[in-house]
Design an enzyme around this catalytic site. Structure first.
Site, PDB file in Angstrom:
ATOM      1  CB  THR A  33       8.842  53.263   9.930  1.00 10.81           C
ATOM      2  OG1 THR A  33       7.642  52.721  10.387  1.00 10.81           O
ATOM      3  CG2 THR A  33       8.583  54.020   8.777  1.00 10.81           C
ATOM      4  CB  CYS A  39      10.444  40.252   6.590  1.00 10.23           C
ATOM      5  SG  CYS A  39       9.501  40.178   4.726  1.00 10.23           S
ATOM      6  CG  HIS A  56      12.141  44.605   5.587  1.00  9.60           C
ATOM      7  ND1 HIS A  56      10.913  45.505   5.823  1.00  9.60           N
ATOM      8  CD2 HIS A  56      11.556  43.407   5.445  1.00  9.60           C
ATOM      9  CE1 HIS A  56       9.859  44.689   5.517  1.00  9.60           C
ATOM     10  NE2 HIS A  56      10.168  43.415   5.288  1.00  9.60           N
TER      11      HIS A  56
END
Length: 183
Positions: A33, A39, A56
């Protein structure tokens, strides 16, 4: 009547993928998650190997030369995408079967340069150059997103994070205690 789940049922574990991180797994009980603004998170999945991963990253490319230290490099998409693809290959995935989904890339503040758009374009160009099919992209706009990804199944849920401003309670008025006459 509701029956409780059997105690032998495995518990789902959640792992937050933060800026500069990447995670690859084939664990059926794992959910990756993250929360994204400008981003980008790239979720890769190989349905034959039943392995997936998420990264990420904060910015697409370093401004001039490659960063000197690994900590600085982790903020950039070039590092994050290479790391994710290589970890997927190590876990048994094949580049030709991988499918990518991109999330994030919002332009959170009007009047600022389009960091989100640059990140999204970089990720799409990287995937095309690497021969990885882009199955879906939910990028752009001005809202943050929360992404939940089950790497072993490829299931993904993306929700927009709403800007909720709490109501300000009214200021309590003190009742008058006595009468005052002002001159």
């Amino acid at each position: 009547m509701l029956r409780p789940l059997p105690t032998s049922a495995p518990q789902q574990r959640r792992h937050s993928v933060m800026q500069g991180e990447s995670e690859v797994s084939s664990d059926a009980n794992l959910v990756l998650t993250t929360i994204l603004g400008s981003c980008i998170a790239c979720c890769l999945y190989d349905p034959r190997a039943k392995v997936g991963g998420m990264n990420h990253f904060l910015l697409s490319l370093p401004p001039h030369a490659a960063p000197d230290d690994i900590g600085a490099a982790q903020r950039y998409g070039l590092y994050a995408m290479e790391l994710l693809v290589n970890e997927m290959l190590k876990a048994g995935a094949h580049r030709s079967f991988m499918r990518a989904r991109l999330y994030g890339g919002a332009n959170m503040h009007s009047g600022m340069r389009s960091i989100g758009l640059n990140n999204s374009q970089f990720a799409q160009q990287f995937l095309a150059a690497d021969g990885i099919a882009l199955a879906f992209a939910d990028t752009g706009g001005s809202s943050a997103r929360r992404v939940d990804f089950q790497p072993a199944t490829g299931r993904i849920r993306c929700r927009l994070v709403q800007d909720i401003v709490p109501e300000t309670p009214p200021i309590a008025q003190k009742p008058p205690v006595g009468e005052i006459e002002l001159f």
